[in-house]
Design an enzyme around this catalytic site. Structure first.
Site, PDB file in Angstrom:
ATOM      1  N   PHE A 238      45.170  53.470  50.070  1.00  0.00           N
ATOM      2  CA  PHE A 238      46.274  54.304  49.904  1.00  0.00           C
ATOM      3  C   PHE A 238      46.706  54.291  49.047  1.00  0.00           C
ATOM      4  O   PHE A 238      48.174  55.105  48.954  1.00  0.00           O
ATOM      5  CB  PHE A 238      46.784  54.531  51.497  1.00  0.00           C
ATOM      6  CG  PHE A 238      46.051  54.040  52.501  1.00  0.00           C
ATOM      7  CD1 PHE A 238      45.014  54.793  52.684  1.00  0.00           C
ATOM      8  CD2 PHE A 238      46.022  52.770  53.377  1.00  0.00           C
ATOM      9  CE1 PHE A 238      43.827  54.174  53.974  1.00  0.00           C
ATOM     10  CE2 PHE A 238      45.266  52.764  54.608  1.00  0.00           C
ATOM     11  CZ  PHE A 238      44.023  53.144  54.671  1.00  0.00           C
ATOM     12  N   CYS A 239      46.520  53.863  47.599  1.00  0.00           N
ATOM     13  CA  CYS A 239      47.490  54.060  46.734  1.00  0.00           C
ATOM     14  C   CYS A 239      48.642  53.415  46.877  1.00  0.00           C
ATOM     15  O   CYS A 239      49.979  53.468  46.317  1.00  0.00           O
ATOM     16  CB  CYS A 239      47.484  55.636  46.258  1.00  0.00           C
ATOM     17  SG  CYS A 239      46.334  56.075  45.043  1.00  0.00           S
ATOM     18  N   ALA A 240      49.318  52.235  47.961  1.00  0.00           N
ATOM     19  CA  ALA A 240      50.173  51.662  48.394  1.00  0.00           C
ATOM     20  C   ALA A 240      49.575  50.267  48.473  1.00  0.00           C
ATOM     21  O   ALA A 240      49.685  49.657  49.653  1.00  0.00           O
ATOM     22  CB  ALA A 240      50.729  52.078  49.171  1.00  0.00           C
TER      23      ALA A 240
END
Ligand code: PMP
Length: 427
Positions: free
Chosen positions: A385-387
């Site tokens: 999740f781009c985290a």
């Protein structure tokens, strides 16, 4: 201390879960069917709103209308050019009202949240340092990391302890800015904007709120909260891809070099020298995305028309149903940044928008997502999740599953998702 709820929500979870919930607004493509491995066509159940929400029918109508009266923007003398220009500038004011912007805040239309934060980083005063949390989406990490002036605070197990850690960091050395998400795109947990703003201001820092996961779900007011900058994306507020917003204090933006050099940003040009506009135009060189701005403004009007109280009830009812259903399935571990504080009775946890991140024991996240799509026509997100820093810290460096929903979701969708997961987990 739990997150400050700015919208009252239904507190009777059992009752809420028992009641059927119909979609709150019409979204484009709601009846779209997709193939499954059995050869059947089934209605697509979209549980990926946190990535990109479907457009509202109201938004589509506004865009269609604007397309029909479409001409050049800003410099044309023709009637339709003037109509288009007026529409674009009106969209700015609608956005300002939607997020309670101050009269002198600059409203810049950008490509998306990522672009808006890159612009903010570009406008950060020289030598100014930025404090960020490790829970951020990459969009609110990497632009700051690239300045070489970012200081990262690892979020603590409770909201209170996290705020204390931020306070200590800001007290330890001056920072120009605290840049923080308003709601996690991994867990949906909402952070208390007002407390964060007061905290930043106490230490002479400004605050930028990444509102990508918040503004479609909770009311925000820059004027009353004191937030200095807010960013968000159209495609997460029921407008299509391609436009986003940075709104906030004008001084840093006016002092920064234009984000892009080109037409529209200039007041006076000679071959060797240029005088640049101040205000939004300074950072909007080139022909702007008028339809994107119109779409965001229409979405803001539609959301305002529904009202955050109703939206809060709708999403809370669905989330209660989803959480209860997930909790009843074997081998599902929810992802959370914050634990319930020991001193709060009944285990009160952070308020959440309509996002649930979880892992399924014995199954790769991709396998779960593919199963849901291939066998049930259900779209969820899997991955990191781009985290990445957050997923690694939570022990899910290989990825997790995220389901997210919104105005076009009904309880039958949630029930379908839960039934599909029950089949997968053998419940
Ligand atoms: N911040 C958060 C919290 C997000 O969820 C996202 C999108 N997943 C972004 C920033 C980036 O948004 P965009 O891709 O529209 O730039």
């Amino acid at each position: 201390m739990t997150a400050v709820l700015e919208t009252p929500v239904c507190t009777d979870d059992a009752l809420a879960a028992a009641l059927a919930v119909t979609p709150l607004a019409e979204v484009v493509g709601a009846e779209e069917t997709v193939p499954t491995v059995s050869g059947a066509q089934v209605r697509y159940a979209n549980f990926d709103y946190a990535a990109s929400a479907p457009a509202l029918a109201f938004v589509a109508a506004a865009v269609t209308k604007a397309l029909g009266q479409y001409a050049s923007v800003h410099r044309g003398a023709g009637h339709l050019s003037q109509v288009t220009t007026a529409r674009y500038e009106r969209a700015r004011e609608t956005v300002r009202r939607f997020v309670g912007g101050r009269a002198d805040d600059t409203v810049v239309f950008t490509r998306n949240t990522t672009d808006a934060i890159n612009l903010a980083a570009h406008a950060l005063p020289a030598d100014g340092e930025v404090v960020v949390l490790d829970i951020e989406h990459h969009a609110n990490l990497l632009p700051w990391q690239r300045t070489g002036r970012a200081r990262t605070v690892v979020a603590r197990p409770t909201l209170d302890a996290t705020l204390d850690a931020l306070e200590a960091e800001l007290a330890s050395a001056p920072a120009a800015l605290l840049a923080v998400t308003a709601a996690s795109n991994v867990t949906g947990e909402v952070l208390p904007i007002r407390r964060l703003t007061a905290l930043a201001h106490r230490h002479g820092a400004r605050i930028l709120i990444d509102g990508a996961q918040l503004v479609a779900h909770r009311p925000v007011s820059l004027a009353s909260s004191g937030v200095d900058y807010l960013v968000f994306s159209g495609h997460k507020v029921y407008a299509p891809f391609g436009a986003g917003v940075l709104i906030g204090r004008p001084d840093w933006l006016d002092a920064a070099e234009p984000y892009l050099a080109g037409g529209g940003a200039t007041a006076h040009v000679e071959l060797t020298e240029t005088t640049w506009h101040t205000g939004a135009a300074r950072h909007e060189a080139g022909s702007p995305n008028v339809l994107g701005a119109v779409a965001i403004a229409a979405a803001a009007e539609a959301i305002t028309g529904l009202g955050f109280e109703l939206i809060g009830y709708h999403e809370h009812d669905l989330l209660s149903r989803l959480d209860a259903g997930l909790a009843a399935l074997p081998g599902i571990t929810p992802l959370r940044i914050f634990e319930a504080p020991d001193d709060v009775p009944n285990g009160a946890v952070a308020d959440r928008v309509g996002i649930a991140g979880f892992a399924v024991a014995g199954r790769a996240a991709r396998e779960v997502a593919e199963y849901l799509s291939d066998h049930h026509g259900i779209g969820v997100r899997d991955g990191k999740f781009c985290a990445h820093p957050l997923l690694s810290r939570l022990g899910h460096g290989d990825g997790a599953v995220r389901v997210s929903f919104g105005l076009g979701t009904g309880s039958d969708d949630v029930d379908r998702l839960l039934a599909a997961l029950a089949q997968l987990t053998g419940a």
